[in-house]
Design a protein around this motif. Structure first.
Motif, PDB file in Angstrom:
ATOM      1  N   UNK A 115      -2.424  -3.379  -7.443  1.00  0.00           N
ATOM      2  CA  UNK A 115      -3.062  -4.349  -6.582  1.00  0.00           C
ATOM      3  C   UNK A 115      -2.206  -4.710  -5.372  1.00  0.00           C
ATOM      4  N   UNK A 116      -2.679  -4.441  -4.060  1.00  0.00           N
ATOM      5  CA  UNK A 116      -2.032  -4.900  -3.126  1.00  0.00           C
ATOM      6  C   UNK A 116      -2.424  -6.151  -2.577  1.00  0.00           C
ATOM      7  N   UNK A 117      -1.398  -7.030  -2.487  1.00  0.00           N
ATOM      8  CA  UNK A 117      -1.413  -8.660  -1.771  1.00  0.00           C
ATOM      9  C   UNK A 117      -0.702  -8.724  -0.547  1.00  0.00           C
ATOM     10  N   UNK A 118      -1.329  -9.832   0.413  1.00  0.00           N
ATOM     11  CA  UNK A 118      -0.356  -9.969   1.506  1.00  0.00           C
ATOM     12  C   UNK A 118      -0.694 -11.416   1.715  1.00  0.00           C
ATOM     13  N   UNK A 142       0.902  -1.289   0.099  1.00  0.00           N
ATOM     14  CA  UNK A 142       0.035  -0.023  -0.029  1.00  0.00           C
ATOM     15  C   UNK A 142       0.747   1.299  -0.033  1.00  0.00           C
ATOM     16  N   UNK A 143       1.808   1.223   0.803  1.00  0.00           N
ATOM     17  CA  UNK A 143       2.991   2.492   0.909  1.00  0.00           C
ATOM     18  C   UNK A 143       3.539   2.708  -0.540  1.00  0.00           C
ATOM     19  N   UNK A 144       3.940   1.491  -1.138  1.00  0.00           N
ATOM     20  CA  UNK A 144       4.649   1.747  -2.307  1.00  0.00           C
ATOM     21  C   UNK A 144       3.623   2.257  -3.445  1.00  0.00           C
ATOM     22  N   UNK A 154      -5.461   1.505   7.675  1.00  0.00           N
ATOM     23  CA  UNK A 154      -4.540   2.324   8.217  1.00  0.00           C
ATOM     24  C   UNK A 154      -3.221   2.325   7.023  1.00  0.00           C
ATOM     25  N   UNK A 155      -2.791   1.340   6.532  1.00  0.00           N
ATOM     26  CA  UNK A 155      -1.627   1.348   5.735  1.00  0.00           C
ATOM     27  C   UNK A 155      -2.002   2.273   4.373  1.00  0.00           C
TER      28      UNK A 155
END
Ligand code: PLP
Length: 381
Positions: free
Chosen positions: A195-198, A75-77, A100-101
């Motif tokens: 797209x953010x993935x974890x 998310x930050x990137x 929050x990210x």
């Protein structure tokens, strides 16, 4: 004592096949993928195979996938990286119910002279595509709207929003950390650019994630170092964790439809049981457009933390909101944005089901919960 873990939106256990897939890369296959000798190239091949497999799940080219340390870094990137790279302006559009990210990345950018529009949501936690359209300016450099909310499960109209941003040529980021493995996440179908993935939300390891960045989207690295990950994320790659993430995504995708239905059934059972046994409850989130495994409920005249601790003594693990805000008595920003009365919001619990839960677990939770709510209400009155 029976143990029932119902906090899968906070984190999940790593599945056995994932542990196995990683094992040899901690010891025998320990090479550094940047080295051109044989051990290095073996690690490189494994890393690139993992990247391809992640790319194939989201329907993109593997050169568009960057490994990160998790959802927060992705998310930050995405947000700061795109904002810094853009020459067009300093305006960002997001929603008021993001993780929050995303929210704190945006707040940080505000402190650096950017302006951010935090879109409101309706009573179900839905962002309207029209509100996104109305917020766009000539200097808007990024739109970031999460795919599925981590506290109430509401799924956003990403495809529709993507059509709007695409028509205006504005990069569109979605945090799909909670969506992967539950609903289809295909970059082209959704018209998204990032797209953010974890890993740890999908039975993969903690501390690993990925960011998809569509080819041609300007983005700047937030760290400085070597040329790893096309210079976007310097630092020796976490080979075992990246392999584990890929394996977790493959399984999540393979089992997605069956998992969706199974979770829906268990959630219905839980919701019906709560309705039957406990009065003065409000369910939060969209009745249809919602993650199948998440149920958020507010119990009037009860303090959420007290209820959580009371369930914990009976072996039941749930959450009062997002994992990051537990331990703080602040009312959830998501429920507040949805207009839930603050007193009711403090009595909210998030139940998030997972692949190991069954009907017996749900029956146990309903029985314990009903007793705990009754007890706490008697004490508070
Ligand atoms: C929607 C969402 N985005 C981002 C994150 C952060 O992911 P990670 O824990 O991998 O940093 C989470 C984790 O709770 C989440 O639910």
């Amino acid at each position: 004592m029976k143990c029932v873990y119902l906090d899968h939106c906070a984190t999940t256990p790593v599945r056995e096949e994932v542990v196995e897939s990683m094992q040899s890369f901690f010891s025998e296959e320990f090479g550094n993928p940047s080295n051109i000798h044989t051990p290095g190239q073996r690690a490189r091949n494994a890393l690139e195979t993992a990247r391809k497999s992640i790319a194939s799940v989201i329907g993109v080219d593997s050169r568009e996938v960057v490994f990160t340390s998790g959802g927060t870094e992705s998310d930050n990137l995405a947000i700061k990286g795109v904002a810094y790279a853009s020459k067009k302006g300093k305006h960002i559009v997001t929603s008021s119910i993001e993780h929050p990210a995303v929210l704190n990345s945006c707040r940080y950018l505000e402190s650096q002279g950017y302006s951010v529009t935090y879109l409101p949501v309706d009573e179900y936690g839905l962002v309207s595509a029209d509100s996104v359209k109305g917020a766009l300016r000539s200097e808007t450099v990024l739109v970031s709207i999460m795919m599925a909310n981590n506290e109430v499960g509401t799924i956003q109209p990403i495809k529709e929003i993507g059509e709007i941003t695409r028509a205006r040529g504005i990069p569109f980021h979605t945090d799909a950390v909670q969506a992967v493995g539950k609903i289809p996440v295909k970059a082209d179908d959704l018209n998204v650019d990032l797209i953010s993935i974890s890993g740890h939300k999908i039975y993969g390891p903690k501390g690993v994630g990925a960011l998809y960045v569509r080819k041609g989207i300007p983005i700047t690295s937030l760290m400085h170092g070597g040329s790893h990950e096309q210079g976007l994320r310097p630092g020796t790659e976490n080979v075992p964790a990246s392999i584990g993430l890929a394996r977790a995504m493959e399984h999540a995708e393979e089992e997605r439809d069956a998992f969706f239905q199974r979770m829906l059934d268990l959630r219905s059972m839980l919701k019906d049981g709560i309705k039957k046994e406990i009065n003065d409850v409000r369910f939060n989130g969209h009745p249809e457009h919602s993650l199948p495994n998440l149920l958020n409920a507010s119990f009037r005249f009860v303090e959420g933390e007290a209820l959580l601790l009371s369930l914990d003594t009976k072996g039941i693990a749930v959450s009062t909101g997002s994992a990051c805000s537990s331990g703080s008595l602040e009312t959830s920003h998501v429920l507040t944005a949805m207009g839930v009365d603050p007193e009711l919001a403090t009595g909210s619990l998030r139940f998030s089901l997972g692949r190991m839960n069954d009907e017996e677990d749900v029956s146990y939770v309903i029985a314990v919960l009903s007793e705990a709510v009754t007890k706490l209400r008697e004490m508070s009155s």
